[in-house]
Design a protein around this motif. Structure first.
Motif, PDB file in Angstrom:
ATOM      1  N   ALA A  17       0.832  -1.199   0.000  1.00  0.00           N
ATOM      2  CA  ALA A  17       0.000   0.000   0.000  1.00  0.00           C
ATOM      3  C   ALA A  17       0.862   1.244   0.000  1.00  0.00           C
ATOM      4  CB  ALA A  17      -0.925  -0.004   1.217  1.00  0.00           C
ATOM      5  N   HIS A  29       2.927   2.848  -4.376  1.00  0.00           N
ATOM      6  CA  HIS A  29       2.047   1.685  -4.458  1.00  0.00           C
ATOM      7  C   HIS A  29       2.700   0.671  -5.394  1.00  0.00           C
ATOM      8  CE1 HIS A  29      -1.891  -0.419  -4.904  1.00  0.00           C
ATOM      9  NE2 HIS A  29      -1.379  -0.727  -6.085  1.00  0.00           N
ATOM     10  N   GLU A 256      -6.431   3.128  -2.352  1.00  0.00           N
ATOM     11  CA  GLU A 256      -5.467   2.062  -2.076  1.00  0.00           C
ATOM     12  C   GLU A 256      -6.183   0.781  -1.648  1.00  0.00           C
ATOM     13  OE1 GLU A 256      -1.965   1.665  -1.814  1.00  0.00           O
ATOM     14  OE2 GLU A 256      -1.862   3.385  -3.139  1.00  0.00           O
ATOM     15  N   HIS A 257      -7.159   0.928  -0.772  1.00  0.00           N
ATOM     16  CA  HIS A 257      -7.894  -0.258  -0.310  1.00  0.00           C
ATOM     17  C   HIS A 257      -8.651  -0.905  -1.465  1.00  0.00           C
ATOM     18  CE1 HIS A 257     -10.207  -2.924   2.237  1.00  0.00           C
ATOM     19  NE2 HIS A 257     -11.325  -2.433   1.721  1.00  0.00           N
ATOM     20  N   ASP A 260      -6.425  -3.000  -3.740  1.00  0.00           N
ATOM     21  CA  ASP A 260      -5.674  -4.108  -3.142  1.00  0.00           C
ATOM     22  C   ASP A 260      -6.136  -5.430  -3.747  1.00  0.00           C
ATOM     23  OD1 ASP A 260      -4.338  -5.933  -1.605  1.00  0.00           O
ATOM     24  OD2 ASP A 260      -5.007  -5.133   0.323  1.00  0.00           O
ATOM     25  N   ARG A 335      -2.837   1.759   8.787  1.00  0.00           N
ATOM     26  CA  ARG A 335      -1.894   1.232   7.805  1.00  0.00           C
ATOM     27  C   ARG A 335      -1.031   0.148   8.420  1.00  0.00           C
ATOM     28  NH1 ARG A 335      -1.414   3.737   3.140  1.00  0.00           N
ATOM     29  NH2 ARG A 335      -2.280   5.828   2.871  1.00  0.00           N
ATOM     30  N   SER A 339      -1.581  -3.387   3.877  1.00  0.00           N
ATOM     31  CA  SER A 339      -3.010  -3.097   3.895  1.00  0.00           C
ATOM     32  C   SER A 339      -3.270  -1.693   4.404  1.00  0.00           C
ATOM     33  CB  SER A 339      -3.756  -4.096   4.786  1.00  0.00           C
ATOM     34  OG  SER A 339      -3.524  -5.423   4.402  1.00  0.00           O
TER      35      SER A 339
END
Length: 347
Positions: A17, A29, A256-257, A260, A335, A339
């Motif tokens: 992440a 990332h 970002e989540h 994933d 964070r 993750s």
């Protein structure tokens, strides 16, 4: 050796992440394929390690194929003493930043990964820098090779086709200033981002390159439905996000989540909630967790603060929050190394 002594070998999508931190630092990332040993990501056995495997999606295709062929023992090892890089620095991948290496060798019908170590130069003091509690792992050679061979181009094809799609997000909204700052932050951490008022004029071939769509607060439900319809006609199924707040670090964490690729059952950070002056955090394996609080004052200035950092054991944890950091409408970002989760501090 009996079949019971073998470990299973697998590969699973994973991400390091990125993010925009409170001190202005940007973390890249990185999407990569992680090694799964006996159903568990190998990276989780290396507690508190910020690293990615050599099988990353943003390296040139020819280099990606070279890394795969090395793991297949079809190319020479990059380090002396038959040592191969298993995980490296996510920012530069230079050995001087440190890398997890291991001896990989074939013994009859078996592939053996052994003598895991932390390495910063071509010479190694294994007694000092070895991961003495990790491995060795013995894999069935046929199963091991079949799993890695899935990453190679079809026979006869050139080694120049990208192994994994680049991660991109489409930002839909009318608050161009906020979206422009968000797009710039995402590009800085290695995520492609474009801004549009709607999806009607986006060609289907381009629509299919977006893994997520983030809607600004001003977008009406019928406009969201039109965007979803455009993606549906193109045969695309991105993740759809409603932006929590006009705070760039929070929006970055949401994206970002959403991007994933790690299967939910293999993620370290399981749950994040906040209420009544405390946060609830659940983790699946031992890892270092950071909690950041963000809020916007009456002059629309963003305030961010690190409110907790510590090594958490598997399970649920309750963490008291500083009232000064979470007064008024505010948001938490949790964070860990692979993750990120976000939540408002109150409903």
């Amino acid at each position: 050796m009996s079949a019971a002594a073998y470990a299973t070998f697998g590969l699973a999508p994973a991400a390091r992440a990125g993010g925009v931190l409170t001190n202005g630092v940007h973390r890249l990332h990185r999407d990569f394929m992680d090694f799964v040993v006996d159903g568990r990501p190998l990276l989780h056995q290396l507690s508190d390690l910020d690293a990615v495997s050599p099988l990353a999606s943003d390296i040139p295709p020819a280099i990606f194929v070279t890394h795969v062929r090395r793991l297949l023992l079809e190319a020479a090892p990059p380090l002396p003493d038959n040592r191969y890089v298993i995980y490296g620095c996510p920012e530069c991948e230079g050995l001087e930043c440190g890398a997890v290496t291991a001896v990989i060798e074939q013994r009859g019908c078996d592939i053996l990964w052994r003598d895991f170590a932390w390495q910063t130069t071509h010479t190694l003091d294994f007694a000092r820098d070895g991961y003495h509690g990790v491995g060795p792992f013995r894999f069935d050679a046929a199963q091991y090779r079949a799993e890695l061979a899935r990453l190679l181009p079809p026979e006869g094809a050139a080694d120049d086709s990208p192994p994994l799609l680049r991660r991109r997000v489409l930002l839909i909204g009318s608050r161009v200033a906020v979206l422009a700052k968000l797009a710039a932050a995402l590009r800085t951490i290695n995520i492609g981002a474009e801004i549009a008022a709607d999806a009607d004029r986006v060609p289907p071939t381009e629509i299919r390159t977006y893994a997520a769509v983030l809607f600004g607060a001003s977008i009406a439900e019928h406009e969201k439905a039109a965007v979803r319809a455009a993606f549906g006609r193109a045969g695309a199924e991105p993740a759809y996000l409603d932006g929590l707040a006009p705070l760039v670090p929070v929006l970055v964490a949401q994206v970002e989540h959403a991007l994933d690729p790690t299967p939910p059952e293999q993620r370290r950070l399981v749950r994040l909630v906040a209420a009544d002056g405390e946060a609830g955090v659940e983790v699946a394996s031992t890892c270092r967790v950071q909690l950041y609080a963000y809020r916007q004052d009456r002059l629309h200035r963003t305030h961010g603060r690190l409110v907790f950092e510590g090594l958490l054991e598997p399970g649920g944890h309750r963490i008291a929050l500083d009232e000064r950091a979470t007064r008024g409408p505010s948001y938490l970002i949790a964070r860990t190394l692979g993750s990120v989760l976000t939540t408002p501090t109150s409903p």
